[in-house]
Each structure stands twice: as structure tokens, then as C-alpha cells.
Design a protein around this motif. Structure first.
Motif, PDB file in Angstrom:
ATOM      1  N   HIS A  79      -7.169 -43.765  -0.206  1.00 40.13           N
ATOM      2  CA  HIS A  79      -8.603 -43.940   0.046  1.00 40.13           C
ATOM      3  C   HIS A  79      -9.365 -43.577  -1.226  1.00 40.13           C
ATOM      4  O   HIS A  79      -9.014 -42.608  -1.909  1.00 40.13           O
ATOM      5  CB  HIS A  79      -9.048 -43.045   1.200  1.00 40.13           C
ATOM      6  N   GLN A  80     -10.402 -44.347  -1.537  1.00 44.84           N
ATOM      7  CA  GLN A  80     -11.131 -44.146  -2.781  1.00 44.84           C
ATOM      8  C   GLN A  80     -12.567 -43.703  -2.513  1.00 44.84           C
ATOM      9  O   GLN A  80     -13.134 -43.970  -1.448  1.00 44.84           O
ATOM     10  CB  GLN A  80     -11.152 -45.449  -3.590  1.00 44.84           C
ATOM     11  N   ASP A  81     -13.142 -43.002  -3.511  1.00 43.54           N
ATOM     12  CA  ASP A  81     -14.556 -42.653  -3.415  1.00 43.54           C
ATOM     13  C   ASP A  81     -15.399 -43.833  -3.906  1.00 43.54           C
ATOM     14  O   ASP A  81     -14.865 -44.909  -4.219  1.00 43.54           O
ATOM     15  CB  ASP A  81     -14.865 -41.368  -4.190  1.00 43.54           C
ATOM     16  N   ASN A  82     -16.723 -43.630  -3.980  1.00 42.06           N
ATOM     17  CA  ASN A  82     -17.591 -44.750  -4.346  1.00 42.06           C
ATOM     18  C   ASN A  82     -17.499 -45.125  -5.820  1.00 42.06           C
ATOM     19  O   ASN A  82     -18.121 -46.081  -6.262  1.00 42.06           O
ATOM     20  CB  ASN A  82     -19.048 -44.444  -3.967  1.00 42.06           C
ATOM     21  N   GLN A  83     -16.698 -44.360  -6.581  1.00 45.30           N
ATOM     22  CA  GLN A  83     -16.457 -44.709  -7.977  1.00 45.30           C
ATOM     23  C   GLN A  83     -15.089 -45.353  -8.172  1.00 45.30           C
ATOM     24  O   GLN A  83     -14.656 -45.568  -9.302  1.00 45.30           O
ATOM     25  CB  GLN A  83     -16.565 -43.454  -8.853  1.00 45.30           C
ATOM     26  N   GLY A  84     -14.421 -45.631  -7.059  1.00 44.37           N
ATOM     27  CA  GLY A  84     -13.121 -46.276  -7.140  1.00 44.37           C
ATOM     28  C   GLY A  84     -11.982 -45.345  -7.487  1.00 44.37           C
ATOM     29  O   GLY A  84     -10.876 -45.795  -7.813  1.00 44.37           O
ATOM     30  N   ARG A  85     -12.205 -44.036  -7.397  1.00 40.63           N
ATOM     31  CA  ARG A  85     -11.159 -43.055  -7.700  1.00 40.63           C
ATOM     32  C   ARG A  85     -10.444 -42.651  -6.411  1.00 40.63           C
ATOM     33  O   ARG A  85     -11.080 -42.528  -5.354  1.00 40.63           O
ATOM     34  CB  ARG A  85     -11.762 -41.829  -8.375  1.00 40.63           C
ATOM     35  N   ILE A  86      -9.154 -42.402  -6.492  1.00 37.53           N
ATOM     36  CA  ILE A  86      -8.369 -42.049  -5.311  1.00 37.53           C
ATOM     37  C   ILE A  86      -8.617 -40.593  -4.944  1.00 37.53           C
ATOM     38  O   ILE A  86      -8.439 -39.685  -5.767  1.00 37.53           O
ATOM     39  CB  ILE A  86      -6.872 -42.294  -5.560  1.00 37.53           C
ATOM     40  N   ILE A  87      -9.021 -40.353  -3.692  1.00 38.81           N
ATOM     41  CA  ILE A  87      -9.260 -38.993  -3.213  1.00 38.81           C
ATOM     42  C   ILE A  87      -8.321 -38.631  -2.059  1.00 38.81           C
ATOM     43  O   ILE A  87      -8.326 -37.478  -1.604  1.00 38.81           O
ATOM     44  CB  ILE A  87     -10.723 -38.799  -2.768  1.00 38.81           C
ATOM     45  N   ALA A  88      -7.525 -39.588  -1.606  1.00 33.54           N
ATOM     46  CA  ALA A  88      -6.536 -39.319  -0.558  1.00 33.54           C
ATOM     47  C   ALA A  88      -5.385 -40.298  -0.726  1.00 33.54           C
ATOM     48  O   ALA A  88      -5.603 -41.470  -1.020  1.00 33.54           O
ATOM     49  CB  ALA A  88      -7.154 -39.463   0.827  1.00 33.54           C
ATOM     50  N   PHE A  89      -4.169 -39.776  -0.551  1.00 31.28           N
ATOM     51  CA  PHE A  89      -2.996 -40.634  -0.680  1.00 31.28           C
ATOM     52  C   PHE A  89      -1.897 -40.164   0.254  1.00 31.28           C
ATOM     53  O   PHE A  89      -1.410 -39.044   0.147  1.00 31.28           O
ATOM     54  CB  PHE A  89      -2.487 -40.642  -2.123  1.00 31.28           C
ATOM     55  N   TRP A  90      -1.568 -40.958   1.213  1.00 35.64           N
ATOM     56  CA  TRP A  90      -0.346 -40.855   2.011  1.00 35.64           C
ATOM     57  C   TRP A  90      -0.035 -39.431   2.481  1.00 35.64           C
ATOM     58  O   TRP A  90       0.997 -38.872   2.199  1.00 35.64           O
ATOM     59  CB  TRP A  90       0.822 -41.395   1.212  1.00 35.64           C
ATOM     60  N   GLY A  91      -0.976 -38.838   3.182  1.00 27.09           N
ATOM     61  CA  GLY A  91      -0.735 -37.514   3.753  1.00 27.09           C
ATOM     62  C   GLY A  91      -1.425 -36.381   3.041  1.00 27.09           C
ATOM     63  O   GLY A  91      -1.429 -35.253   3.538  1.00 27.09           O
ATOM     64  N   LEU A  92      -2.022 -36.628   1.870  1.00 27.56           N
ATOM     65  CA  LEU A  92      -2.652 -35.586   1.063  1.00 27.56           C
ATOM     66  C   LEU A  92      -4.068 -35.992   0.701  1.00 27.56           C
ATOM     67  O   LEU A  92      -4.289 -37.119   0.248  1.00 27.56           O
ATOM     68  CB  LEU A  92      -1.840 -35.338  -0.209  1.00 27.56           C
ATOM     69  N   SER A  93      -5.028 -35.080   0.894  1.00 26.16           N
ATOM     70  CA  SER A  93      -6.432 -35.382   0.607  1.00 26.16           C
ATOM     71  C   SER A  93      -7.076 -34.270  -0.195  1.00 26.16           C
ATOM     72  O   SER A  93      -6.727 -33.090  -0.062  1.00 26.16           O
ATOM     73  CB  SER A  93      -7.221 -35.559   1.908  1.00 26.16           C
ATOM     74  N   LEU A  94      -8.052 -34.659  -0.999  1.00 28.11           N
ATOM     75  CA  LEU A  94      -8.938 -33.699  -1.644  1.00 28.11           C
ATOM     76  C   LEU A  94      -9.949 -33.189  -0.617  1.00 28.11           C
ATOM     77  O   LEU A  94     -10.070 -33.736   0.483  1.00 28.11           O
ATOM     78  CB  LEU A  94      -9.655 -34.376  -2.813  1.00 28.11           C
ATOM     79  N   PRO A  95     -10.716 -32.140  -0.946  1.00 29.57           N
ATOM     80  CA  PRO A  95     -11.686 -31.597   0.014  1.00 29.57           C
ATOM     81  C   PRO A  95     -12.737 -32.605   0.476  1.00 29.57           C
ATOM     82  O   PRO A  95     -13.393 -32.377   1.500  1.00 29.57           O
ATOM     83  CB  PRO A  95     -12.326 -30.445  -0.769  1.00 29.57           C
ATOM     84  N   GLU A  96     -12.899 -33.720  -0.252  1.00 35.62           N
ATOM     85  CA  GLU A  96     -13.846 -34.746   0.182  1.00 35.62           C
ATOM     86  C   GLU A  96     -13.425 -35.377   1.516  1.00 35.62           C
ATOM     87  O   GLU A  96     -14.244 -35.989   2.203  1.00 35.62           O
ATOM     88  CB  GLU A  96     -13.960 -35.852  -0.880  1.00 35.62           C
ATOM     89  N   MET A  97     -12.149 -35.233   1.880  1.00 37.15           N
ATOM     90  CA  MET A  97     -11.650 -35.742   3.159  1.00 37.15           C
ATOM     91  C   MET A  97     -10.904 -34.624   3.883  1.00 37.15           C
ATOM     92  O   MET A  97      -9.673 -34.595   3.935  1.00 37.15           O
ATOM     93  CB  MET A  97     -10.727 -36.948   2.946  1.00 37.15           C
ATOM     94  N   PRO A  98     -11.630 -33.649   4.437  1.00 36.49           N
ATOM     95  CA  PRO A  98     -10.973 -32.499   5.066  1.00 36.49           C
ATOM     96  C   PRO A  98     -10.308 -32.863   6.389  1.00 36.49           C
ATOM     97  O   PRO A  98     -10.572 -33.917   6.977  1.00 36.49           O
ATOM     98  CB  PRO A  98     -12.135 -31.528   5.291  1.00 36.49           C
TER      99      PRO A  98
END
Length: 543
Positions: A79-98
Motif C-alpha cells: 500500500h502506498q501513501d499519496n506520494q507513491g511511497r510504500i508504507i505497508a507490505f505483506w503483513g508489515l506496516s508503518l505507523p501510518e497504517m496501525p
């Protein structure tokens, strides 16, 4: 075979069948794609959004190849943020996706998509992860410390987790679809009975529950089947040169010296042909940058020992995820009596309310003043004028949450010491003493504040300084390590390990000290391992 053994065998078989069905709906990755996937997990675990360009740079691969995998076979897994950067991948997320499943990795807060993800992520990242979640049906917290090789600590015995059986031809086209179809119902439960009752109440016949210690073995087999080629891959080293290259011998010497330094028994393939000469490639990547291809020519940027070692260590990172080199708590003084008391959060949580108030009041007084509280301080903090503080301290001491002497005087309130120790922790305007190195590292996480730790190497007397800012630790010297040692596995922490868990300027000093103390059960922790343990033990105490 007993009925109990039959039951366990049935559970193992059922779990293997369930995971086999999952593998059928997962993307099939070739070795290069698996390497990109593992690299993405590891780069994301550093705590910032990831771009294809940054990942390509980390892996030493062409950006087009990395972007093609992300947008192709791995599409729908991130999943990407509005800048096209990956913030979640296959079971692991940054705090932007708690999520309900909070992870602490190298002092950084991340999140797992579901309970089963917490079990295999340490294997992929090659790191010990502290997991904080809650039990469905009761809301009770559950804390786990999971290393690459399995569970090191769990706060709730008998806990299980739920799995949703695969029910489609793909796991999902988007991350939200995966979350809604599977992750939201893959949870921790206090017992198998509680999980079955919950599933029945939901009318869910597609949910199975397995004990955590069984599920983690299945999770390991699952992730090995998915990306095992990247986790277990060999390190390929190639030395290229033109015929009669005058710089071949020095390059060969630097390469073999680097292999010895990093402890890698790799086989070196020497190739003579039309290449920039000499070139050293590790897993197909030129240690000096580039591909190692090109017209025959004498290189001006000769391979350096520093660049060779860096490339080898980066390539070894994939192997270390399952290499078993990281010491677990059970490898040293943590069993059977658990000298360091890694179960301290559970002991504190199970205290009666009044006693837990007393415990917290003691910790807060130390943090605010740097000194031990008196009877009047404790009574005022809990607002109970007739509190029997002596009895309260004895009860806390029985749980080894504090320690008292024969007169009932506080001699420890982990992580704080009422008397000077080698570990001075500066908390703004207040200076306190920590009982040991790991206690010092856990203190700022317990208090949600920055801190500076000043200690000394007991072997050399040299200073070691650790600055913790926004949860990230910086060590001086940069090579500093921590020795985790104990005189025994039973008894109070203050008697068995507080004086023997210390900072050292480097691994050589630590090993020399251990050799001079043969009566200790001891191991050397790296910086991340020590911070993870300190945070795991102490952060929940005032949460």
C-alpha cells in the motif's frame, strides 16, 4: 502413542493443510523476486516509507527490475501513501497504517496486519521483535518477544491464534481487501475454547485456532516456502580480471582478508576475460558500484577492504535471518529462574490494584527525584494514609519487582537503584542510577522520554555513552556491546545478574571479561538486541 500426542499430531496436520492452501493463493516468486520482497520488508522495517529507487539502491539491482516486481508479481501486496511511497507490505506496516498488533523493531514502532504475521516477521527480518497485542474476548494484553528462531517470552500461557481458511483463488487484489477478508479475524485468544466460542458466535466455520508455540513452527515453514530462496541463499563471490593483471594479487589478498574478517567461508570464483580489472562481485554486484561488466581496462577505483567487507556483510544479512547466531533469552541466564525477569510486565500486571499503585508510585518517584521514596511519599502518592508500606514492599519483593534488605529498606526498584551504580541515566534535569545496562536502556521507554546513559566498560574502564532520542539509540563508541550474564538462574535479580550486565566498548573487551569470569553464564548482545530486551521488560510497567 498417547491421546495427547495424537491430538498434537492432528493439529500439526491440520495447520500444514491450512498453510498449504494459503500457498496456493500466494504469488509465486522466483529467487530474484523473493530477494526483492525480503529486501522490501527489511527496508520498510527501518521505519520510513520506501521507494523503488531506494530499494534498488539497497539491493544493488536496476531500478527497472525492482519497480517491475513491485508493480507486477507483488502488486496487491503493498500500500502506498499519496506520494507513491510504500508504507505497508505483506503483513508489515508503518505507523501510518496501525493495527491492534504493535511491533517494536530496533526501537521503532511498526505494526503487523494480523496475529499470524507477528510470528514469521522476526524470521524474515532476522531480528528479535517485541509484540504487544490484546486477547480477543477479554481485552487482556498479550506481550511476546519473538526472535528469528522462535518465541523467547510470552506473557499469557496457553494463548492461541486464529486463522481464516483460504476461500478464494487469490489472497486479494489490494491491501484493504486482504485486511477485510483475512486479517481482521486473525487474532490472539486466551485459549482454544475461547477462540472456538467466538468463532461459533460469529457463525464462522472457516476459522481454525492453534496454540502459539505450534503456529510459529508452521509460520516458519510457510515463509520458507514463500521466500526461502532469499533467506537461505548462498553468498556468491566472483573475482574478475584481464590476463596478467598487475593488481590481481593485491585484490585477491584484500578479498580473502575480508572473508576472514567477516567469518564467511565463501568459495571465490576467479574469472579471466574482458572486464574492468580487477573487479570483485558479491551476489553479482560490483563492490565498488556498477555491474562489473564493461570493456577490458585497468581500474582506477581498485576494490578496497572496507567496500568488500561492507558488501559481504550486506549479502550475509539474508543468511543471518535463520542462522541461529542471535542469542535467545533461553540461551543464557533467563532460565529456569529467569534472573533478568523478562516476565516482569506480567508480574506487575497481575498485582492487586492497590499494590500496583504502590509499585507505580515508587517508579514515578525515582524518575522525578532520582531517589527512593519514603513511607510518607508512597502513602501520599496512593492517597492512603494508613497504608502498611512495609508489607506492600515485602509483597512487591516477593515478585522481584523491587528488592529490600533485612530491615525492609529498598535496595532496588527495577530499573532504578537507590545507591550509585556504574550506569548513570540523565532524564532531563534528573539523574538516576540504573541497576544494570539493560535496565538503563529500558528506562527511557518506560518513561516515554529521551535519555543519556553514561557507563563504563568494567574490563578497560573506558566510558560508554548511549543517547536515546525518539526511541533510537546511538552508542559511543559505535562498536559498543552489552554482556548479559548471571551468577545463577534462581534468586533475586539484584543478587544474580544486576552487577554482571554491563556495557563494553567492543566485542573483544566483552569476550576478555567473560573469559576472566568463568563462573558466569554469559553471552554478548549487540546494541539492537539489548535495546529490544530493555524496552520489552520495562515499557509496559507505566503504560
Amino acid at each position: 502413542m498417547t491421546a495427547a500426542a495424537d491430538a498434537v499430531g492432528d493439529e500439526v496436520g491440520e495447520l500444514d493443510r491450512l498453510l498449504a492452501e494459503y500457498l496456493k493463493i500466494m504469488p509465486v516468486l522466483d529467487p530474484a523476486q523473493a530477494r526483492i520482497g525480503v529486501g522490501l520488508w527489511r527496508l520498510l522495517a527501518e521505519g520510513t516509507p520506501v521507494t523503488a529507487s531506494a530499494l534498488a539502491g539497497r539491493l544493488g539491482l536496476p531500478e527497472q527490475q525492482v519497480a517491475g516486481a513491485i508493480d507486477g508479481v507483488l502488486a496487491g501486496t503493498h500500500h502506498q501513501d499519496n506520494q507513491g511511497r510504500i508504507i505497508a507490505f505483506w503483513g508489515l506496516s508503518l505507523p501510518e497504517m496501525p493495527s491492534p498488533h504493535r511491533l517494536t523493531v530496533d526501537g521503532k514502532t511498526l505494526y503487523a496486519w494480523c496475529a499470524p504475521d507477528t510470528l514469521w516477521l522476526p524470521r524474515v527480518l532476522g531480528k528479535t521483535i517485541a509484540v504487544q497485542s490484546s486477547l480477543e474476548t477479554t481485552g487482556q494484553p498479550i506481550l511476546l518477544l519473538i526472535g528469528p528462531n522462535g518465541i523467547e517470552e510470552i506473557s499469557v500461557g496457553g494463548a492461541v491464534l486464529s486463522f481464516v481458511r483460504a476461500r478464494s483463488k487469490s489472497v486479494g487484489d489490494t491491501v484493504p481487501a486482504v485486511l477485510s477478508s483475512y486479517c481482521h479475524d486473525q487474532l490472539f485468544f486466551p485459549s482454544g475454547q475461547a477462540a472456538r466460542h467466538w468463532a461459533g458466535a460469529q457463525g464462522r466455520e472457516d476459522i481454525a485456532a492453534f496454540p502459539v508455540d505450534l503456529a510459529i513452527d508452521g509460520a516458519g515453514r510457510f515463509i520458507d516456502a514463500l521466500v526461502g530462496s532469499a533467506l537461505h541463499g548462498q553468498v556468491n563471490v566472483e573475482l574478475r580480471s584481464v590476463p596478467d593483471c598487475p593488481n590481481l594479487a593485491p585484490a585477491r589478498h584484500a578479498l580473502h582478508a575480508a572473508l576472514v574478517d567477516v567469518g564467511l567461508p565463501a568459495v571465490v570464483t576467479e574469472v579471466v576475460g574482458d572486464y574492468p580489472s580487477p573487479s570483485i562481485l558479491v551476489n553479482g554486484v560490483d563492490v565498488m558500484g556498477g555491474t562489473g561488466d564493461g570493456p577490458a581496462a585497468c581500474r582506477l577505483d581498485l576494490p578496497t577492504g572496507e567496500r568488500i567487507r561492507a558488501a559481504l556483510r550486506q549479502a550475509m544479512g539474508a543468511e543471518s535471518a535463520t542462522g541461529g547466531s542471535e542469542p535467545s533469552l533461553a540461551d543464557c541466564c533467563a532460565q529456569p529462574g529467569n534472573a533478568l525477569r523478562t516476565d516482569r510486565p506480567r508480574r506487575a500486571e497481575q498485582l492487586p490494584d492497590r499494590l500496583r499503585q504502590v509499585h507505580r508510585a515508587i517508579l514515578r518517584h525515582f524518575a522525578a527525584t532520582g531517589t527512593a521514596p519514603g513511607d510518607a511519599d508512597i502513602r501520599a502518592a496512593v492517597n492512603v494514609a494508613d497504608l502498611d508500606t512495609a508489607n506492600a514492599l515485602r509483597e512487591l519483593a516477593r515478585q522481584d519487582l523491587v528488592a529490600v534488605d533485612r530491615t525492609g529498606r529498598l535496595v532496588a526498584a527495577y530499573p532504578f537503584s537507590p545507591t550509585p551504580t556504574p550506569h548513570v541515566v540523565s532524564l532531563g534535569d534528573v539523574e538516576v542510577f540504573a541497576m544494570c545496562a539493560i535496565d538503563a536502556l529500558g528506562m527511557p521507554f518506560m518513561l516515554c522520554t529521551d535519555a543519556t546513559i553514561t557507563s563504563a566498560d568494567p574490563h578497560t574502564g573506558q566510558q560508554v555513552r548511549v543517547t536515546i532520542t525518539n526511541g533510537a539509540a546511538t552508542y559511543q563508541p559505535a562498536e559498543a556491546v552489552i554482556v548479559y550474564a548471571a551468577t545463577g538462574a534462581t534468586g533475586r535479580s539484584v543478587d544474580t545478574c544486576c552487577s554482571t550486565i554491563n556495557f563494553f566498548t567492543n566485542a573483544s573487551s566483552a569476550q576478555a571479561w567473560i573469559a576472566a569470569h568463568p563462573g558466569l553464564a554469559a553471552t554478548v548482545l549487540d546494541q539492537d538486541q539489548a535495546v529490544t530486551r530493555g524496552r520489552y521488560i520495562f515499557e509496559p510497567l507505566l503504560a
